[in-house]
Each structure stands twice: as C-alpha cells, then as structure tokens.
Motif scaffolding. Sequence first.
Motif, short mmCIF file in Angstrom:
data_model
loop_
_atom_site.label_atom_id
_atom_site.label_comp_id
_atom_site.label_asym_id
_atom_site.label_seq_id
_atom_site.Cartn_x
_atom_site.Cartn_y
_atom_site.Cartn_z
N GLU A 134 0.73 -1.23 0.14
CA GLU A 134 -0.06 -0.03 0.02
C GLU A 134 0.74 1.36 0.05
O GLU A 134 0.33 2.24 -0.38
N ASP A 135 2.08 1.22 0.73
CA ASP A 135 2.81 2.20 0.42
C ASP A 135 4.08 2.36 -0.53
O ASP A 135 4.91 2.85 -0.64
N ASP A 136 3.57 1.66 -1.77
CA ASP A 136 4.43 1.52 -2.89
C ASP A 136 5.86 1.08 -2.68
O ASP A 136 6.65 1.74 -3.10
N ARG A 137 5.84 -0.06 -2.05
CA ARG A 137 7.27 -0.91 -1.91
C ARG A 137 6.95 -2.13 -2.86
O ARG A 137 6.04 -2.85 -2.71
N LEU A 138 8.13 -2.49 -3.33
CA LEU A 138 8.03 -3.77 -4.20
C LEU A 138 8.21 -5.06 -3.30
O LEU A 138 8.94 -5.15 -2.20
N VAL A 139 7.08 -5.93 -3.60
CA VAL A 139 7.09 -7.02 -2.82
C VAL A 139 7.57 -8.53 -3.73
O VAL A 139 8.57 -9.22 -3.21
N LYS A 140 7.13 -8.47 -4.93
CA LYS A 140 7.45 -9.54 -5.84
C LYS A 140 7.33 -9.02 -7.06
O LYS A 140 6.59 -8.22 -7.45
N TYR A 141 8.15 -9.54 -8.16
CA TYR A 141 7.97 -9.31 -9.62
C TYR A 141 8.22 -10.73 -10.34
O TYR A 141 8.95 -11.50 -10.12
N TRP A 142 7.58 -10.46 -11.58
CA TRP A 142 7.55 -11.63 -12.59
C TRP A 142 8.14 -10.88 -14.02
O TRP A 142 7.74 -10.04 -14.56
N ASP A 143 9.34 -11.43 -14.28
CA ASP A 143 10.01 -11.03 -15.52
C ASP A 143 9.87 -11.91 -16.75
O ASP A 143 10.31 -13.10 -16.78
N PHE A 144 9.33 -11.19 -17.78
CA PHE A 144 8.71 -12.09 -18.81
C PHE A 144 9.85 -11.66 -20.14
O PHE A 144 9.61 -12.08 -21.20
#
Length: 486
Positions: free
Chosen positions: A426-436
Amino acid sequence: MSTHPVDINLENVSSNDSFEYSIIFLKGTVTCRENVCKTLNCKVLVLTDDETSEFTVQDGRFKCIIDLKLGRNLVNVICDSDLHVGQYSLNLERKPNICDKVLKLLYVVPKGDTGTFQSSGTCLNSAESACKRIVTGVKLLQCMTAERLNELGLGRKTFNLATENGQEICEIFHSQYIKEQFFSWTSEKIWNMTARELLASGVFAQGVKVLAFLSCTEYFRESNEIKGYVACGRGHLAMISSSGLHSWACDLKDVVSCLTSSIPIDSSLFDDSGSRGTLSGCYATTLGAALHEIGHIFDLVHTDFGVMARGFEELDLFFTVGNPQPKHYYTEMMRRCASQEISVRVRAPTKVTSVSFGFRPIGNDKDDRKWDRDGQAYFHRSAAVLLSGHPWFGKRCQLEDKGPIQISGLEVKVPNGIRLIELHTEDDRLVKYWDFTKNPTNIHRYCLSWFDVKDVIQPSLLVQDVTGKIVTHYLNFDASIPSVSQ
C-alpha cells in the motif's frame, strides 16, 4: 631507469560502440606485461578530439568520465609514466537522441528573489552557476542509468534531456510565490503548489516530465532549522532542494575532484552527506537523491536495495576509484529542525521475491555481479527491466497495439504480451515481480496465486506490456478470494 610496457583494457566499452547521450563512462585496468609490478598506481590520460583529461589508476584500476561530440570520436587512453608506458585507442560514436519525450530541468526562483543558493566561502552561487551544476549533475545521472541497465544486459537506455541548439539546458522558472511562502510550507505542499503553477504555465506539454530544484532552500544554524526543503517525485514532476548544490561540480573536469573531496561541510550549511560530513558525501547523497526522485516519475517504487532504497548515497563509488566506503546507519536517525522534522532513516528492507520466465530464476540480484566494487547505486532488476522498456527511454519500433491491459481479480490479460508484473504494498514498495523479458514467445495471460498476495495489505499490481505501456491497478479481493464451503 627503463620503462615497462603495460596493457590497457576497457571493461565496459568496446570500439565502435554508440551512445545517445554526451557524457561517457569508461572503466578498465592497467597491467604490466612483464609482471614487474603486481599492482599499478599511476595516471592515465584520455585524449579526445577536443580535450585531454587525467585520471587516477589505483591498484591497476581506473575510471574515466569524458564528453563526446556528435558523430565519430577517436579516444586514446594513454599510460605514460616514468616506469610504465602503453596506449589503447578506440572509436566511439555519439548519435542524436530521437526520442520525442524529454526530461526538462528547471531552477525555481521565488518572486522577487535573485535565485542565489546557499553556499559558503568563494563558491559561486548565482542562478546561472546553479543551472550549470544541475546540467552537469543530471548528465552524470543520464550516463550512470544507461551503464547500470547495460550491465544487466538491457542495453544503454536512458532518459532524454531537453536541449537548446543541441545543448542540454536548465531553465530558470520565476515563481509567483515569495520565499516566505516556500519557507512556511512542508515538502509536500511545496511540491503541490509548484506542480499546480507549472501546470498552469504550460510547462507540462505532451512528452515532458520535469526535474525542478528550489533555489531558496536555507539552513539556519542558530535554530538548527532548514526551510524550503523538498524531496518528492510523482506523476510528471520530481522536485528537490538546492541545499547540496554548493558541493556539485560546475563542469565535467571538476566532477572527480568534487566526488572525492574530503573537505568538511561548512557548519553554516545543512549537512546532507549521508553522515559523512564531507563535500564529496554531500555531492553523492544529493545528486543520488535526484536520481531516486527521477525514478519515481518513471514509475519506479521503493525496493529493498539499490537506487530506490538508500543505495543512491553511494553514487560516488560508481564514478571513482579508491574512494572510501560511506558509513551506514541502520537505526532510525532523525534530524529535528525546530518545527520541521526531516527523516533520513533507513527502513528495514522488504524481502523481494522474483519469478523469471525463459531462463534461470534470478533469486537475489546481488549474486549476479560484484556489487560492492562500484557501490550500491544501481537499479533493482525489476526496476531496470521496467526502465529499459519505458516509453521515455528511447524511440522504439512502432508495434501494433492489439488492445489495453486488463486486470480482473488476480488475472492479467495483455493482448500485446506481458513484459513485467510487479506486486506492490500500500505504501508503494516492491514485494514480488515476474520478469517475462527472456521468454521466447509473448505471454498474453497470467494469473497470480492467492498465496502471492494474501499477506500484503492493500496490494496493487503494475503491469508493463511489450510496447512499454504501463498500468497500475489496486487489486479487488472480492473478485479474487476463493470461495470457502461452509
């Protein structure tokens, strides 16, 4: 005394490389062919068509910052000391940047003010000097961004700067507000009022984002108070204070000496040096902070390390050799300035998980290179992927737009093909990402697992497609929570 031949090797640049920006960064090694010296400490000269610059070689390593003119440039790197001699030549080409989107640099001066920034001693602090420092500094950021993306195999892509007659410029913007009003406002309100003023004046034309510096930021030693302080970036405007401009280099030839200066910050000035107390620390911290805020207007959120955390403070380690490591404070540190409180704390990092398609899992980005050598002023893998495909980072082949990005519950549908998915707090911090980006074919549909989001408060998704288009969407749990039978 006889001289010994040396080999000069460049690590990041090859002959016939091309660039779409003017300041170029070279790093390499000098080794003795006869193994007479295990490590070399000397100087190298870098000769271009227009100038000659000298740089330090320490323990056999060197870093150089040079300026290229448009077209072909012959660059000679020469080691010619009492004991060692060698030369390396290469051709580099600077091409015009054809991206139609630009970052405009502004120096905001209050109504009735001269535009001088706070400084001490013999430092020239006119509005014109400020603009020169800003242009030189942001061109360094332009170069470093391209190099950091290139290190990750994403190409030398970077933002484009507004120019006049082919030269990058910083314009002076005369505000309708007086200095006392800026002094009475919080950082948030300074940003809001300036954004409204720039919008009303037509600065935010199509294809324009702005990095603005407030000229009147002032530190009052007697009350330990700083006024007119701002550091904020969102939408089309990034804005920071001028409190560190006194430490910035006016010209390219002064950059290395400014980034390695051990001169203490004058006690009459605000110490924004990442607890180092030196002019070099102030330059690195405040210039790095500008890059952090620029990152926000290019859709980057906070990450657990790198430029979008507190790694921007180590910008000096990227450009220099032999610079001492900065101090780090992992506890909360507050500067209380009368009625204004400025937080410079380092948050406990959020663990970021990555998922990659088409090649091995990334895991921890820091495992893939010797991060400690050049400091932590680099981009998280997810941020680098986003920037390298960003519409503001270079002209791309026009791909057919097959439709908008659609997000329903935990399902993502992208007719053009998915490039990147990020999960934010909610405070705009990255938790996880998926790189395609390494997938051999485009993927048009992806569904997140409930376990990806169940522990994240008010999660949101950022989705980027292969054309660079970006959509941010707050997740609707009502549509995604699996039903539970009673």
